[in-house]
Each structure stands twice: as structure tokens, then as C-alpha cells.
Design an enzyme around this catalytic site. Structure first.
Site, PDB file in Angstrom:
ATOM      1  N   THR A 203      -8.982   0.242 -18.974  1.00  0.00           N
ATOM      2  CA  THR A 203      -9.929  -0.290 -19.962  1.00  0.00           C
ATOM      3  C   THR A 203      -9.744  -1.805 -20.017  1.00  0.00           C
ATOM      4  OG1 THR A 203      -8.369  -0.110 -21.805  1.00  0.00           O
ATOM      5  CG2 THR A 203      -9.746   1.824 -21.350  1.00  0.00           C
TER       6      THR A 203
ATOM      7  N   HIS B 170       1.208   2.863 -13.465  1.00  0.00           N
ATOM      8  CA  HIS B 170       2.089   1.814 -13.992  1.00  0.00           C
ATOM      9  C   HIS B 170       3.530   2.311 -13.909  1.00  0.00           C
ATOM     10  CE1 HIS B 170       3.290  -1.641 -16.370  1.00  0.00           C
ATOM     11  NE2 HIS B 170       4.023  -0.830 -17.102  1.00  0.00           N
TER      12      HIS B 170
ATOM     13  N   ASN C 132      -5.148   3.744 -12.965  1.00  0.00           N
ATOM     14  CA  ASN C 132      -4.071   2.879 -12.496  1.00  0.00           C
ATOM     15  C   ASN C 132      -2.746   3.609 -12.666  1.00  0.00           C
ATOM     16  OD1 ASN C 132      -2.712   0.347 -11.767  1.00  0.00           O
ATOM     17  ND2 ASN C 132      -2.141   0.219 -13.919  1.00  0.00           N
TER      18      ASN C 132
ATOM     19  N   GLY D 288       0.778  -1.238   0.000  1.00  0.00           N
ATOM     20  CA  GLY D 288       0.000   0.000   0.000  1.00  0.00           C
ATOM     21  C   GLY D 288       0.806   1.283   0.000  1.00  0.00           C
TER      22      GLY D 288
END
EC number: 2.1.2.2
Length: 208
Positions: A147, A110, A108, A12
Site C-alpha cells: 500500500t 519483508h 512484498n 534475485g
């Protein structure tokens, strides 16, 4: 005030960056209302609880397939009335029913500059191992919308990080987190909550 639901699976650190930004007042018009973990022993759950954030555990191992797990996550997101869903080290693949229910409302982070070192199999240290193996001089992080295509959604923000000659996958991973991920993820979340992100033909524009 928009409700932000964060999906986690591990330590986390990106969740902590969001919590720190929220408490510093840099996330505007949004608040983390719930943290959902696919792993009951994820330290991210403790981080949330320490800051008074509600948590839900949906243990991936208790579901027979991706479809049933995806439906459980979707049901919980709807129950939590999520306005924005943030993947923060969420290591579980969901089917397209979830992202289809939240078009351009799931993001998100990355650990590479998409379209480099992304897609299936590129996660965690694998990304940094590949970057070092290729000998790139710059890597970084990307925040994008989620997506059905893995790491293929519209790019919101990117930040470059220099690769050093003596880097290991571990040192590079840490520097990408500190210099890029922890900076651009809270920024992207705030831009979304402030209504400053517009998506046209799979491209993101940001308004002042």
C-alpha cells in the site's frame, strides 16, 4: 492462468525461489510472465532469461523523479496485463499511483515479523542489524500486500526464525531467506492465484 510480474533490483534470490516453485508445480493457476528490473546489471535478469521469462529494464537512473518512474512502471505493468505484481528485492520506491492501480494485487516479502523492524530505512542488512541490536530471540519474514504506507499493507503470511547467539547480520539474513522468505513468498503467490485470499478491513483471511 494469472499473469505474475516480478519487480527486481539485485541478485534475485526471491525470484529464483518463485521460479523453482513454478517449475515444481507448487504455484497453481499462475505463471511468471515478465520480470521488470530497476537495475540493468541485476543478476535477477539472467535468472529470468535462463528460464525463458521475458524481461524489461526500467533503469531508475534514467528518470528524473519518483513520479515519472512510477508512471513508467505502471505503464509497463498494464502493457504486460499483470494480474499480480510481486516485489522480490525491488529497492526502488514507487508512488501511490501504482499500488492504487493494483489494490491488494501487489505483494512484498519483508525480512522481519511486521510490525517489528519495518518501515522507512528497514531494508536489506539494516533489518537484521536492528534485530540483533535489540536482542530479539525470534525474527522471520512477512509477505504483505503493498500500500502507500511502507510495509503497512495487510499481512498475508508470516514465518518465525530463531536468532542464534553467534549470529551476524549476514548469517541471520541468509537463514531468514532460506527458512522463511523462500517458503512463504511462493506460497502466498499460489494462494493469490488460486483465489484463496480475502481482505476485509485490512485483515487477510485464507480459505481452504
Amino acid at each position: 492462468m494469472l499473469k505474475i510480474v516480478v519487480l527486481v533490483s539485485g541478485g534475485g534470490t526471491n525470484l529464483q525461489a518463485l521460479i523453482d516453485a513454478q517449475e515444481a508445480g507448487t504455484i497453481k493457476n499462475g505463471k511468471i510472465s515478465c520480470v521488470i528490473s530497476s537495475n540493468p546489471s541485476a543478476y535477477a535478469l539472467e535468472r529470468a532469461e535462463q528460464h525463458g521469462i521475458a524481461t524489461v529494464v526500467l533503469n531508475r537512473k534514467e528518470y528524473p523523479d519518483v513520479a515519472s518512474y512510477s508512471q513508467a512502471v505502471l505503464h509497463t505493468l498494464q502493457e504486460q496485463e499483470a494480474d499480480l505484481v510481486v516485489y522480490a528485492g525491488f529497492m526502488t520506491i514507487l508512488d501511490e499511483s501504482v499500488c492504487n492501480a493494483y489494490p491488494n494485487k501487489m505483494m512484498n516479502v519483508h525480512p522481519a515479523l511486521i510490525p517489528s523492524f519495518c518501515g522507512k530505512g528497514f531494508y536489506g542488512l539494516h533489518v537484521h542489524e536492528a534485530a540483533l541490536q535489540k536482542g530479539v530471540k525470534l525474527t522471520g519474514a512477512t509477505v504483505h500486500f503493498v500500500t502507500a504506507v511502507c510495509d503497512g499493507g495487510p499481512i498475508i503470511l508470516q514465518k518465525a526464525v530463531a536468532v542464534k547467539d553467534n549470529d551476524t547480520p549476514e548469517t541471520l539474513q541468509r537463514r531468514v531467506m532460506e527458512e522463511a522468505e523462500w517458503e512463504i513468498l511462493p506460497k502466498a503467490v499460489s494462494l493469490f492465484c488460486e483465489g484463496k485470499i480475502k481482505v476485509t478491513d485490512q485483515k487477510v483471511s485464507i480459505t481452504d
